[in-house]
Motif scaffolding. Structure first.
Motif, PDB file in Angstrom:
ATOM      1  N   LEU A 137       0.820  -1.217   0.000  1.00 47.32           N
ATOM      2  CA  LEU A 137       0.000   0.000   0.000  1.00 47.32           C
ATOM      3  C   LEU A 137       0.854   1.266   0.000  1.00 47.32           C
ATOM      4  O   LEU A 137       0.520   2.259  -0.663  1.00 47.32           O
ATOM      5  N   SER A 138       1.952   1.220   0.754  1.00 52.30           N
ATOM      6  CA  SER A 138       2.754   2.438   0.884  1.00 52.30           C
ATOM      7  C   SER A 138       3.502   2.765  -0.405  1.00 52.30           C
ATOM      8  O   SER A 138       4.086   3.839  -0.542  1.00 52.30           O
ATOM      9  N   ALA A 139       3.469   1.823  -1.366  1.00 51.36           N
ATOM     10  CA  ALA A 139       4.149   2.081  -2.633  1.00 51.36           C
ATOM     11  C   ALA A 139       3.273   2.875  -3.591  1.00 51.36           C
ATOM     12  O   ALA A 139       3.769   3.427  -4.577  1.00 51.36           O
ATOM     13  N   VAL A 140       1.961   2.931  -3.307  1.00 50.91           N
ATOM     14  CA  VAL A 140       1.057   3.711  -4.159  1.00 50.91           C
ATOM     15  C   VAL A 140       1.529   5.157  -4.154  1.00 50.91           C
ATOM     16  O   VAL A 140       1.726   5.735  -3.079  1.00 50.91           O
ATOM     17  N   PRO A 141       1.735   5.745  -5.326  1.00 53.90           N
ATOM     18  CA  PRO A 141       2.264   7.116  -5.334  1.00 53.90           C
ATOM     19  C   PRO A 141       1.328   8.073  -4.593  1.00 53.90           C
ATOM     20  O   PRO A 141       0.108   7.930  -4.660  1.00 53.90           O
ATOM     21  N   LEU A 145      -0.873   8.988  -2.473  1.00 51.11           N
ATOM     22  CA  LEU A 145      -1.863   8.552  -1.494  1.00 51.11           C
ATOM     23  C   LEU A 145      -1.290   7.505  -0.541  1.00 51.11           C
ATOM     24  O   LEU A 145      -1.434   7.609   0.686  1.00 51.11           O
ATOM     25  N   GLY A 146      -0.642   6.515  -1.092  1.00 50.32           N
ATOM     26  CA  GLY A 146      -0.051   5.471  -0.259  1.00 50.32           C
ATOM     27  C   GLY A 146       1.058   6.006   0.615  1.00 50.32           C
ATOM     28  O   GLY A 146       1.166   5.671   1.797  1.00 50.32           O
ATOM     29  N   GLU A 147       1.866   6.864   0.030  1.00 46.84           N
ATOM     30  CA  GLU A 147       2.970   7.434   0.797  1.00 46.84           C
ATOM     31  C   GLU A 147       2.448   8.303   1.943  1.00 46.84           C
ATOM     32  O   GLU A 147       3.031   8.355   3.025  1.00 46.84           O
ATOM     33  N   VAL A 148       1.340   8.984   1.691  1.00 43.94           N
ATOM     34  CA  VAL A 148       0.770   9.856   2.726  1.00 43.94           C
ATOM     35  C   VAL A 148       0.104   9.025   3.817  1.00 43.94           C
ATOM     36  O   VAL A 148       0.323   9.248   5.004  1.00 43.94           O
ATOM     37  N   LEU A 149      -0.710   8.051   3.419  1.00 45.91           N
ATOM     38  CA  LEU A 149      -1.552   7.347   4.383  1.00 45.91           C
ATOM     39  C   LEU A 149      -0.858   6.152   5.033  1.00 45.91           C
ATOM     40  O   LEU A 149      -1.149   5.832   6.184  1.00 45.91           O
TER      41      LEU A 149
END
Lengths: 308, 376
Positions: free
Chosen positions: A133-137, A139-143
């Motif tokens: 999930l954190s790899a999603v540009p 949005l993922g990095e934020v959340l």
């Protein structure tokens, strides 16, 4: 402009919103039960102090956070004994309570920790990216690159909503705040429910203070570190109309105003006065009052003791 | 949030005996003690009598000798001329805030914004006493500063009135938020536009001597203390002896009935909050013109909430507020001297002031409960 859309800014917004959100969820329960907690500023401050003290003594930030919640619970119990059982005026008690906690935390900081209060190691609360999930540009990095406790706080939003509308206790909470005398006549243990709601509020506010200081402020406790955030919580809960999801949206908006003081300089240039950034969340709260009609009705017995 | 404004109707039929706190039955001593607490003076003295030893224990916990602390406290309050002077000087700003709060609270308006109003009052005092005074004849310096303080404090509180009437916003929350906005606004000004040239501190320029409140008897004592006494009398007379004061109190007791009677509720709401804020603004003027002579960062150690505490402890009575302001002034005077002599943190004062408030609120809550029980 790049900075205000940047991952760093919004990631800190999500983080800074967490303590406000956690305290606001507790306050939502308390207000639904009829308790208006001006003393939430003191509950958060006491929790923040205890969290750093616990982290220093144990060397473990998680133990510190638990200490914050525990002290919040204890302070909440004292508060509840006064306003629920003894029917003391909730506003007056809140004012006195905040003065006492401010005085005690400042006193203990000087006498117990004369070298200053900094949690030695907060790495247990450091961000843990969620794989995938954190790899999603953006949005993922934020959340999904936040401290584990921040994830937990956001998970509490649906939990709180479920408790309020789907559980028997939640029903009792809402009944206790909305027609307390009638609820009592129907067999709702109003005083017990209010005590319980206040204990939950105290524990959550204490933990919120702990998150504020351990996760967002580098583990450093200074006098009056909550600095009015408890009052922001009160404003937030009221114009979110006591609804957990709206409370979350409001907390994120306040988080954004709060984050301005950390990244604002890079956005509008070095010359911008820092005091105006500090003012931002409070101005925003006033503007929201204007935008949101507050005439819709809240719990009828908010702030009133059970007499009858 | 209307619930916070009104007590439940006194004649509301009680559906069932409430569960809850059982007062000790059969214990005659306890019953007599509780009845004694019904007298407001007794409960007030009892509250401080409980708070004082707690304060001594806290002082002992810092390593200072409680007996020495007691002697210092006497010196700092009634024992020496300096002590008396300091007590009076520290009492004045707290009394102004308390008097302002009393006007609003008697009207049923929860003005918790004394801190913000005194911050804006201090700003008004600098604008009147420094900037306006520079183009006015000297004798107009003090009046200009005082008018500035009242105007700024009053208008600041007026914002809360507008929010209440216009959007139905709760004045309690709005005034709380305005506290922080005012404090940061003043901070912004003295860090930037109003900052004194060639000063290493965040502070404004010094007011000219003609704008200073005159010192009395060659001590730190200044005319602000006398002004505080005058305003106490004015507020007391206004609330109890004038038509407008009666109307305000009637709104506070029953807004619906007052409207039925034809009272202009909106105008009275605005008026009460503006007057309340104006009086609190004088606390700022008192500091700027009487003790500091500049607007200095962090000049208020929390007068706003202390003043509010005084108003509540005094049961919203002006003269009793004056007495309690002296008590608070004495506590602060003792705390500063203890910090100087024994290294005891001054924040101990907040604890000693806060405990009587929660105790007194608890006493009167219990009293409310017993009255309800007696009626059945």
């Amino acid at each position: 402009m790049d900075a205000i859309l940047g991952v760093f800014f919004w990631s800190s917004v999500i983080g800074l919103a967490a303590p406000l959100l956690l305290a606001s969820l507790g306050e939502t329960l308390a207000q639904r039960a009829g308790l208006f907690t001006i003393g939430i500023e003191g509950l958060m401050l006491g929790g923040a102090f205890a969290a750093v003290a616990g982290a220093i003594v144990s060397g473990n930030a998680l133990v510190g956070l638990a200490a914050g919640a525990f002290v919040g619970l204890g302070l909440g119990a004292v508060y509840a004994a006064m306003v629920v059982l003894a029917r003391a005026d909730q506003v007056v008690v809140g004012i006195g309570f905040n003065l006492i906690v401010l005085g005690l935390t400042s006193l203990f900081r000087r006498t117990l920790f004369p070298g200053g209060m900094t949690a030695p190691d907060t790495s247990l609360l450091a961000p843990v990216p969620i794989p995938g999930l954190s790899a999603v540009p953006w949005l993922g990095e934020v959340l999904f690159d936040q401290s584990p406790v921040v994830y937990l706080v956001y998970l509490l939003v649906p939990v709180t909503a479920w408790v309020l509308w789907r559980s028997r206790w939640g029903l009792a909470v809402r009944a206790s705040g909305d027609g307390a005398v009638a609820a009592s006549a129907q067999g709702v243990p109003v005083l017990r429910v209010r005590m319980q709601a206040m204990l939950v509020n105290g524990a959550l506010a204490g933990a919120a203070g702990g998150i504020l200081v351990l996760v967002q402020s580098g583990g450093v406790f200074v006098d009056d570190i909550t600095n009015g955030r408890g009052y922001l919580v009160l404003a937030l809960v009221m114009f979110a109309r006591w609804l957990p999801v709206r409370v979350m949206i409001g907390a994120v908006v306040f988080g954004a105003a709060d984050a301005l003081q950390y990244v604002g300089q890079t956005i509008v240039g070095d010359g911008f006065p820092p005091a105006l950034f500090l003012m931002a969340p409070f101005v925003l709260a006033l503007v929201v009052w204007l935008a949101v009609s507050t005439k819709s009705k809240g719990p009828r017995d908010l702030g009133l003791p059970l007499l009858g | 949030m209307s619930g916070l404004k009104h007590r439940p109707p006194a004649d509301a039929a009680s559906a069932t005996p409430a569960e809850g706190l059982q007062l000790p039955r059969g214990s005659k001593v306890a019953a007599v003690l509780l009845r004694l607490l019904d007298h407001s003076w007794v409960s007030l003295v009892a509250a401080f009598a409980i708070s004082a030893p707690i304060g001594l224990v806290l002082i002992a916990s810092t390593g200072a000798d409680p007996w020495f602390a007691t002697l210092v406290t006497i010196d700092a309050t009634v024992g020496t001329v300096n002590g008396i002077v300091n007590t009076l000087v520290y009492a004045a700003p707290r009394l102004f805030v308390a008097l302002g709060a009393i006007v609003a609270l008697r009207t049923g308006l929860f003005n918790l914004g004394g801190e913000g109003q005194l911050q804006m009052g201090a700003l008004g005092a600098i604008i009147g006493g420094y900037y306006a005074a520079s183009i006015l004849p000297g004798w107009l310096g003090i009046p200009a500063a005082l008018v500035g303080a009242v105007l700024f404090g009053g208008l600041w509180a007026g914002i809360a009135a507008l929010f209440k009437l216009w959007r139905g916003a709760d004045e309690m929350i709005v005034t709380l938020l305005l506290n922080f906005i005012a404090t940061y606004f003043v901070l912004f000004l003295i860090q930037g536009p109003l900052r004194a040239v060639n000063s290493s501190f965040n502070q404004s320029e010094r007011v000219p001597q003609t704008s200073e409140l005159p010192a009395l008897f060659g001590t730190r004592l200044h005319a602000g203390v006398i002004l505080a006494i005058i305003v106490t009398v004015l507020v007391a007379v206004f609330l109890s002896r004038t038509r407008l004061g009666l109307e305000l109190r009637s709104v506070g007791l029953n807004a619906a009935a007052s409207r039925f009677q034809g009272l202009p509720i909106a105008a009275l709401t605005v008026g009460a909050l503006v007057v309340s804020g104006g009086i609190a603004g004088l606390a700022g003027a008192n500091e700027v013109l009487g003790t500091q002579f500049r607007l200095i960062q962090g000049f208020s150690p929390g007068y706003g909430f202390e003043g509010l505490a005084i108003a509540f402890l005094a049961g919203l009575r002006p003269f009793r507020a004056a007495v309690l302001a002296l008590v608070f002034g004495g506590i602060y005077s003792a705390a500063t001297l203890l910090q100087q002599y024994a290294g005891v943190p001054v924040s101990i004062a907040y604890v000693v002031e806060g405990i009587p408030i929660v105790l007194l609120a608890t006493f009167s809550g219990l009293q409310l409960l017993r009255a309800k029980r007696r009626k059945g």
